[in-house]
Scaffold this motif. Structure first.
Motif, short mmCIF file in Angstrom:
data_model
loop_
_atom_site.label_atom_id
_atom_site.label_comp_id
_atom_site.label_asym_id
_atom_site.label_seq_id
_atom_site.Cartn_x
_atom_site.Cartn_y
_atom_site.Cartn_z
N LYS A 158 69.84 20.21 36.89
CA LYS A 158 71.14 20.65 37.41
C LYS A 158 72.28 20.11 36.56
O LYS A 158 73.21 20.85 36.20
CB LYS A 158 71.30 20.20 38.86
N ASN A 159 72.23 18.83 36.24
CA ASN A 159 73.32 18.23 35.49
C ASN A 159 73.49 18.84 34.11
O ASN A 159 74.61 18.95 33.60
CB ASN A 159 73.09 16.71 35.36
N ASN A 160 72.38 19.27 33.51
CA ASN A 160 72.46 19.93 32.21
C ASN A 160 73.26 21.22 32.30
O ASN A 160 73.95 21.61 31.35
CB ASN A 160 71.06 20.21 31.68
N LEU A 161 73.18 21.90 33.44
CA LEU A 161 73.90 23.16 33.62
C LEU A 161 75.35 22.94 34.00
O LEU A 161 76.26 23.50 33.39
CB LEU A 161 73.21 24.01 34.70
N VAL A 162 75.57 22.12 35.03
CA VAL A 162 76.94 21.97 35.54
C VAL A 162 77.82 21.20 34.57
O VAL A 162 79.05 21.31 34.63
CB VAL A 162 76.96 21.34 36.94
N SER A 163 77.22 20.42 33.67
CA SER A 163 78.03 19.75 32.65
C SER A 163 78.62 20.76 31.67
O SER A 163 79.63 20.48 31.03
CB SER A 163 77.18 18.73 31.89
N ARG A 164 78.00 21.91 31.60
CA ARG A 164 78.49 22.96 30.71
C ARG A 164 79.47 23.89 31.42
O ARG A 164 80.46 24.33 30.85
CB ARG A 164 77.31 23.77 30.15
N ILE A 165 79.14 24.23 32.68
CA ILE A 165 80.04 25.06 33.50
C ILE A 165 80.15 24.42 34.87
O ILE A 165 79.24 24.55 35.70
CB ILE A 165 79.54 26.52 33.60
#
Length: 385
Positions: A158-165
């Protein structure tokens, strides 16, 4: 009222994301849900699903892969779009789907059909993508635009995704993979059946033979960094991806050149892993890149085996360093060797880590929790009363 669910998945194997999908589908209450599964080809996953009377359709799933960005492969991809959507339209007329579930980022068909029909879409993410950078950039945007709910298999994912968007935060939730301990009614094997001695300490690495799983790292550790290894043996269980057999050939060449034929054994993929865990003394997950979850580590903990994992990705959410196993610096043979030596030197420590790992696995990563959370999500999104 029965709800019809369309599941789209990117392979027909029985590795991590395949097995978690199989578990979910076999445990669904069939009086509430009727799952229909689309796979890109036939294989063991199809066989297992059909044993449970789950309908499987073989069709293009518009799979994204590293080598697709050539003129020939891109032309094939666009050619498959019409055929794939046509297949779903026919299935939809028969089943009137209430929900679309895309399993892994690799499949784009669910995204396209959900957009076309306006049906609710769950996108279940099992990957941490950091390169190629263009792909790492594109996928969070696709999730934001084309998924109603994004399910991640770990907080790291999850953090890999939300750190981007950051706007993905509101539609993204974490549902850990879950399993139950295996019953003890499996057919047991002996260490001698594999070619080892009864008193050998077996260090096992289970997974696809690929550049990501750490087979070469473990071989380097064994060859160059272990001080005492007279009775320490390595067991690799898994097969290469079709078209990437050269990874297996490279591993076999290292074994041949260094005359390790009596010390390192390779078994092909098997869906029955319980006998493998039973003869293993230590399980290693030395992934060279971050695992989004690391299902093998959970299975090892449930088998009461100590686990050594790379200190990145989802493994950091499962393994408690120094309590259920060891977390070691990724791609660091010397640190990996030190963890191996501590466990090979102490049977008592192996048992202690195995016991505590089992307790953690059953408490935090249970099959019931995994299934129940998805059922609640399906009910919410299909408005079952």
């Amino acid at each position: 009222m029965m709800k019809n669910l369309l599941f789209i998945h990117q392979s027909a194997d029985l590795y991590g994301s395949d097995r978690t999908l199989l578990l979910l589908l076999t445990k669904l209450d069939k009086t509430k849900f009727n799952p229909v599964v689309v796979l890109p080809l036939s294989g063991p996953l199809q066989n297992e699903l059909e044993k449970e009377n789950i309908k499987v359709v073989i069709a293009p799933v518009l799979k994204l892969y590293r080598s697709m960005f050539t003129l020939k492969n891109m032309a094939l991809f666009f050619k498959q779009i019409k055929s794939a959507l046509s297949t779903l339209e026919k299935l939809d007329k028969e089943h009137h789907f209430d929900l679309i579930y895309s399993n892994t980022l690799a499949v784009l068909l669910g995204m396209m059909y959900a957009k076309k029909t306006g049906k609710p879409h769950i996108w279940h993410v099992h990957e941490i993508i950091v390169h190629p950078k263009v792909i790492a950039y594109i996928f969070p945007k696709l999730l934001k635009k084309y998924a109603d709910v994004v399910v991640c298999n770990s907080n790291t994912t999850k953090n890999n995704l939300v750190s981007r968007i950051k706007k993905l935060t509101d539609k993204t939730l974490v549902i850990y993979n879950g399993l139950s301990p295996k019953a003890n009614n499996f057919v047991k094997i002996e260490k001698t059946d594999i070619g080892f001695k009864p008193d050998d300490i077996i260090i096992t690495l289970i997974g696809r033979i690929s550049r990501l799983k750490g087979h070469k790292l473990l071989l380097d550790t064994y060859l160059n960094h272990l001080d005492k290894k007279e009775n320490i043996k390595l067991l690799f269980v898994g097969s290469p991806v079709v078209g990437q057999e050269y990874y297996l050939e490279e591993v076999e060449e290292i074994i041949r050149v260094n005359q390790l034929g009596n010390d390192v054994k390779i078994l092909p993929f098997t869906k029955e892993l319980a006998p493998i865990f039973d003869v293993s003394d230590i399980v290693v997950v030395p992934s060279t890149e971050a695992e989004s979850f690391g299902l093998v580590a959970l299975e090892a903990m449930l088998a009461q085996k100590p686990v050594i994992g790379s200190n990145h990705g989802g493994l950091t959410e499962m393994i408690i360093d120094g309590e259920t196993g060891f977390l070691v610096k990724p791609n660091h043979a010397e640190e990996l060797s030190q963890a191996i030596q501590k466990l090979t030197d102490s049977e008592e420590l192996r048992k202690e880590f195995g016991k505590k790992g089992f307790q953690r696995a059953t408490a935090e990563f249970s099959e019931d929790n995994y299934i129940n959370r998805f059922v609640a999500l399906f009910e919410k999104m299909t408005q079952i009363r």
